[in-house]
Structure formats: C-alpha cells, structure tokens
Design an enzyme around this catalytic site. Sequence first.
Site, PDB file in Angstrom:
ATOM      1  N   SER A  15       0.925  -1.040  -0.071  1.00 36.94           N
ATOM      2  CA  SER A  15      -0.078  -0.020   0.115  1.00 36.94           C
ATOM      3  C   SER A  15       0.898   1.162   0.118  1.00 36.94           C
ATOM      4  O   SER A  15       0.282   2.293  -0.378  1.00 36.94           O
ATOM      5  CB  SER A  15      -1.092  -0.024   1.000  1.00 36.94           C
ATOM      6  OG  SER A  15      -0.171   0.074   2.350  1.00 36.94           O
ATOM      7  N   SER A  50       8.084   3.393  18.314  1.00 31.63           N
ATOM      8  CA  SER A  50       8.500   4.538  18.083  1.00 31.63           C
ATOM      9  C   SER A  50       8.963   5.279  19.271  1.00 31.63           C
ATOM     10  O   SER A  50       8.169   5.414  20.411  1.00 31.63           O
ATOM     11  CB  SER A  50       7.798   5.341  17.049  1.00 31.63           C
ATOM     12  OG  SER A  50       8.180   6.835  17.185  1.00 31.63           O
ATOM     13  N   TYR A  86      -1.620   8.497  15.180  1.00 28.42           N
ATOM     14  CA  TYR A  86      -0.564   7.579  14.715  1.00 28.42           C
ATOM     15  C   TYR A  86       0.393   7.083  16.082  1.00 28.42           C
ATOM     16  O   TYR A  86       0.645   5.941  16.196  1.00 28.42           O
ATOM     17  CB  TYR A  86       0.594   8.278  13.735  1.00 28.42           C
ATOM     18  CG  TYR A  86       1.905   7.647  13.731  1.00 28.42           C
ATOM     19  CD1 TYR A  86       2.180   6.591  13.062  1.00 28.42           C
ATOM     20  CD2 TYR A  86       2.949   8.389  14.630  1.00 28.42           C
ATOM     21  CE1 TYR A  86       3.402   5.949  13.086  1.00 28.42           C
ATOM     22  CE2 TYR A  86       4.330   7.766  14.580  1.00 28.42           C
ATOM     23  CZ  TYR A  86       4.636   6.654  13.684  1.00 28.42           C
ATOM     24  OH  TYR A  86       5.712   6.039  13.870  1.00 28.42           O
ATOM     25  N   LYS A 138       1.016   3.574  18.258  1.00 27.59           N
ATOM     26  CA  LYS A 138       2.006   2.936  18.745  1.00 27.59           C
ATOM     27  C   LYS A 138       2.014   2.486  20.438  1.00 27.59           C
ATOM     28  O   LYS A 138       2.238   1.420  20.706  1.00 27.59           O
ATOM     29  CB  LYS A 138       3.385   3.813  18.358  1.00 27.59           C
ATOM     30  CG  LYS A 138       3.627   3.964  17.107  1.00 27.59           C
ATOM     31  CD  LYS A 138       4.274   2.780  16.539  1.00 27.59           C
ATOM     32  CE  LYS A 138       4.458   2.791  14.861  1.00 27.59           C
ATOM     33  NZ  LYS A 138       4.895   1.545  14.279  1.00 27.59           N
TER      34      LYS A 138
HETATM   35  N1  UFG Z   1      12.166  19.095   9.722  1.00 32.44           N
HETATM   36  C1  UFG Z   1      12.407  20.157   8.900  1.00 32.44           C
HETATM   37  N2  UFG Z   1      11.960  20.147   7.616  1.00 32.44           N
HETATM   38  C2  UFG Z   1      11.350  19.225   6.937  1.00 32.44           C
HETATM   39  C3  UFG Z   1      11.387  17.939   7.417  1.00 32.44           C
HETATM   40  C4  UFG Z   1      11.575  17.938   8.716  1.00 32.44           C
HETATM   41  O1  UFG Z   1      12.931  20.828   9.555  1.00 32.44           O
HETATM   42  O2  UFG Z   1      11.169  19.327   5.708  1.00 32.44           O
HETATM   43  C5  UFG Z   1      12.699  19.004  10.900  1.00 32.44           C
HETATM   44  C6  UFG Z   1      11.434  18.639  12.010  1.00 32.44           C
HETATM   45  O3  UFG Z   1      11.075  19.884  12.102  1.00 32.44           O
HETATM   46  C7  UFG Z   1      12.137  17.893  13.053  1.00 32.44           C
HETATM   47  C8  UFG Z   1      13.166  17.080  12.379  1.00 32.44           C
HETATM   48  O4  UFG Z   1      13.504  17.803  11.089  1.00 32.44           O
HETATM   49  O5  UFG Z   1      12.716  18.939  14.033  1.00 32.44           O
HETATM   50  C9  UFG Z   1      12.826  15.840  12.179  1.00 32.44           C
HETATM   51  O6  UFG Z   1      11.747  15.586  11.548  1.00 32.44           O
HETATM   52  P1  UFG Z   1      11.190  14.450  10.892  1.00 32.44           P
HETATM   53  O7  UFG Z   1       9.845  14.324  10.161  1.00 32.44           O
HETATM   54  O8  UFG Z   1      12.111  13.616   9.983  1.00 32.44           O
HETATM   55  O9  UFG Z   1      11.095  13.293  12.064  1.00 32.44           O
HETATM   56  P2  UFG Z   1      10.310  13.359  13.479  1.00 32.44           P
HETATM   57  O10 UFG Z   1      11.223  13.602  14.649  1.00 32.44           O
HETATM   58  O11 UFG Z   1       9.317  14.424  13.387  1.00 32.44           O
HETATM   59  O12 UFG Z   1       9.457  11.991  13.181  1.00 32.44           O
HETATM   60  C10 UFG Z   1       9.879  10.879  13.694  1.00 32.44           C
HETATM   61  C11 UFG Z   1       9.099  10.027  13.026  1.00 32.44           C
HETATM   62  C12 UFG Z   1       7.697   9.809  13.254  1.00 32.44           C
HETATM   63  C13 UFG Z   1       7.594   9.843  14.465  1.00 32.44           C
HETATM   64  C14 UFG Z   1       8.078  11.065  15.115  1.00 32.44           C
HETATM   65  C15 UFG Z   1       7.807  11.442  16.640  1.00 32.44           C
HETATM   66  O13 UFG Z   1       9.627   9.749  11.759  1.00 32.44           O
HETATM   67  O14 UFG Z   1       7.457   8.607  12.689  1.00 32.44           O
HETATM   68  O15 UFG Z   1       9.406  10.856  14.923  1.00 32.44           O
HETATM   69  O16 UFG Z   1       8.523  10.748  17.406  1.00 32.44           O
HETATM   70  F1  UFG Z   1       6.171   9.805  14.862  1.00 32.44           F
END
Ligand code: UFG
Length: 351
Positions: free
Chosen positions: A36, A127, A152, A156
């Site tokens: 998917s 996670s 989401y 978890k």
């Molecule tokens: N970020 C940016 N620009 C972008 C994308 C992300 O600045 O285009 C920053 C976000 O604000 C964050 C960091 O990069 O500070 C990491 O972001 P991600 O989206 O890569 O990862 P997250 O920490 O938000 O997410 C991860 C997992 C999710 C989970 C989440 C919460 O990918 O599945 O942690 O723990 F839900």
Amino acid sequence: MKKKVLVSGGAGYIGSHVSVELIAAGYDVVVADNMSNCDMTCFEGVKKITGREDIPFEKIDCCDYASVDRIFSEYKIDAVIHFAAFKAVGESVAEPVKYYRNNLLSFLNILEAASVHGGCNVLFSSSATVYGDAEHLPVTENTPRLPATSPYGNTKQMSEDMLRDVVAATSSYDGKDGRWPVKGIALRYFNPIGAHPSALIGELPRGVPNNLVPFITQTAIGKRECLSIFGNDYPTEDGTCLRDYIDIVDLAKAHVAAVSRMVEGKMAKDYEIFNIGTGRPVSVYELVTAFEKVNGVKLNYKFAPRRPGDVVAIWADTSLANRELGWKAERTVEETLASAWAWERHLAGKL
Ligand code: UFG
C-alpha cells in the site's frame, strides 16, 4: 535448521534493511506486504544484495486474518517482526479511523496467529514518539510515556500495550486449548535515516516527504526547490530541534540482536522494551550542514515557522540495548548522510 522470521511490511524502508541483515545472520525470511505504501524496488534490492532469488514474498493484507493464518500455517514461523503500519503523523490526524483500523487490526491478527500457531515470538516496531515531549533527556525505557498527540502515536502506544497484555495473558498457556505463549519485544526507534551501502535499497517516500532526510536529498537532487527548516527559535544552541538520527543498517542489526535474543530463549522477561538510537543529539541545522559538507553539495534551504506537533528535543539513553542486546550504533552520521545521498543518486540514475 534455520529459524524462520516473518517480516510484515517487509518490502518497505525498514523492513527491507532488516530482511537483508536477518539473511546475512543466517535466518530464513518470509516477506509479507500489501504494497500500500511501496513498490517492489526494495524487495528486488534485497534479493540482489543477498543473492537470494528465492525469498518468499506474500502479497497479503495483515488486516485479513485468514491471510495471516495461512502464512503461519504454510511456513513454520519462529518469530515475526511487525512493521506493517501507516506512519504519517499528519494524515493520521486527518484520518484517524484509517490509522486505528489498519495499525491495530493488523497487529491484533499477528498476535492472534502467533498464539494459535505456537512457539512464535513477536517483535513490534515502536517509536520514540511514545515519549512525547519528555521532561528529562535522554529518555530511558522507564521514562513515562506521555499522552499521544496524534492517532499515529496512539497506535504505537496501544500496540505496545496489546503486546504486553497478550504476553501476560498467554504466559500460562500450554497449547491444550490450542493457544501457546507469546513472548515479545518492542523496539522504540528514534529517527532512522540513510540507506544500505550498496545503494540498492533505501527510503522511497510517496509524494512530498514528511521526514527531514528524504526532503534534504530530494532538494539536493533538484526534485524539490527548497528545504524548510521548521523553527530556528527553539531553546537549543542553534535554535533548531534536536533528534537522535540512527543509521538504518545499525537499526536493522538491532532487530537481528532482538530476534536472536527471543528465539534463543535469552530474554530476561517475557515482554521487553529497548530504545534504539545512538544516544547523540544532532540539530536539524547540524544535520543539514553535515550533509552539505560530506557530500560536497550546496543545499537550498530557508528557515520557516515551527511545525505543529514537533517536540524541541529527544534522544535516547541506549545503555539497556547496548548491554542486553550486545548491540551498538556504529555508523557515523556523516557515513549515513553519504549513504542517503548515494541512494537518491541511484534513484535518479546518476550513480
Ligand atoms: N524537519 C524540517 N524540515 C522538513 C522536515 C523535518 O525542518 O522538511 C525537522 C522537523 O521539524 C524535526 C526534524 O526535522 O525537527 C525531524 O523531523 P522528521 O519528520 O524527519 O522526524 P520526526 O522527529 O518529526 O518524526 C519521527 C518519526 C515519526 C515519529 C516522530 C515522533 O519519523 O514517525 O518521530 O517521534 F512519529
């Protein structure tokens, strides 16, 4: 006789890297995926890397119990690693029913089949999101989980609890009524990034990436115009968020260690939880500049407003996993960022 591991969601980003490492460690792997959120690219890559054309692939939806039951009947499964789940935080807020149905039902079916078919251990892909905006850093496995801020994240937490409860309830079973004990491990991943050193498998987001590293690599290759760094006014040294970026191959190896612990009867408790990270916080800005430096590319980026729902900082205390699993993250963030860039160039036919 080789032990057999069912990898649900095995054609995806994490599942494909885990399949490679399981096979390298001498396990037989059965990949199940409903496709998917992926195509066959990574599964084909797994076959190439391992030189194994005969890896069984089952296109099934784990939400369908009859299909899950058939897989357990057909193959004698020693352990299942359950990845099959939706993972976009924002989408889960907009479509909670879709997330609760898919993520919970598929796991319930896996848990049921594991108990009915007997002798099967369950590894759940959890996670760091379960910790939310933790007060004390780094987080240990005993750091209290905070209420989830998205469906989401809630799936978890709920799935961890489902595994815990099934393990507790089945511990006294002896197969007499057709049910057997289930043992389980939940691995709480921090931020998995990077790709296999062969550049044959990696992250393949559909549409605009939500996560930082695929957005960086797509910007560097010219697919996206500009990376937005969400927030530079956080209370951190450079004002951007801190995360614990864990290399995907290191992460995959943690799964091998956890599966071995389960199938070799080395668990200290019937249900265990481990943080899987590096223990090192890295800021978004540091990651962006490290990417530029190690790959010799200039990235078009700008500072943008904070992204709703982001926590300021989270990183892992990994001492439990280091000690109990005999596992440690090894690759440097530079090596990992080089692998992510090699994968993006491979996708663009430029490698
Ligand atoms: N970020 C940016 N620009 C972008 C994308 C992300 O600045 O285009 C920053 C976000 O604000 C964050 C960091 O990069 O500070 C990491 O972001 P991600 O989206 O890569 O990862 P997250 O920490 O938000 O997410 C991860 C997992 C999710 C989970 C989440 C919460 O990918 O599945 O942690 O723990 F839900």
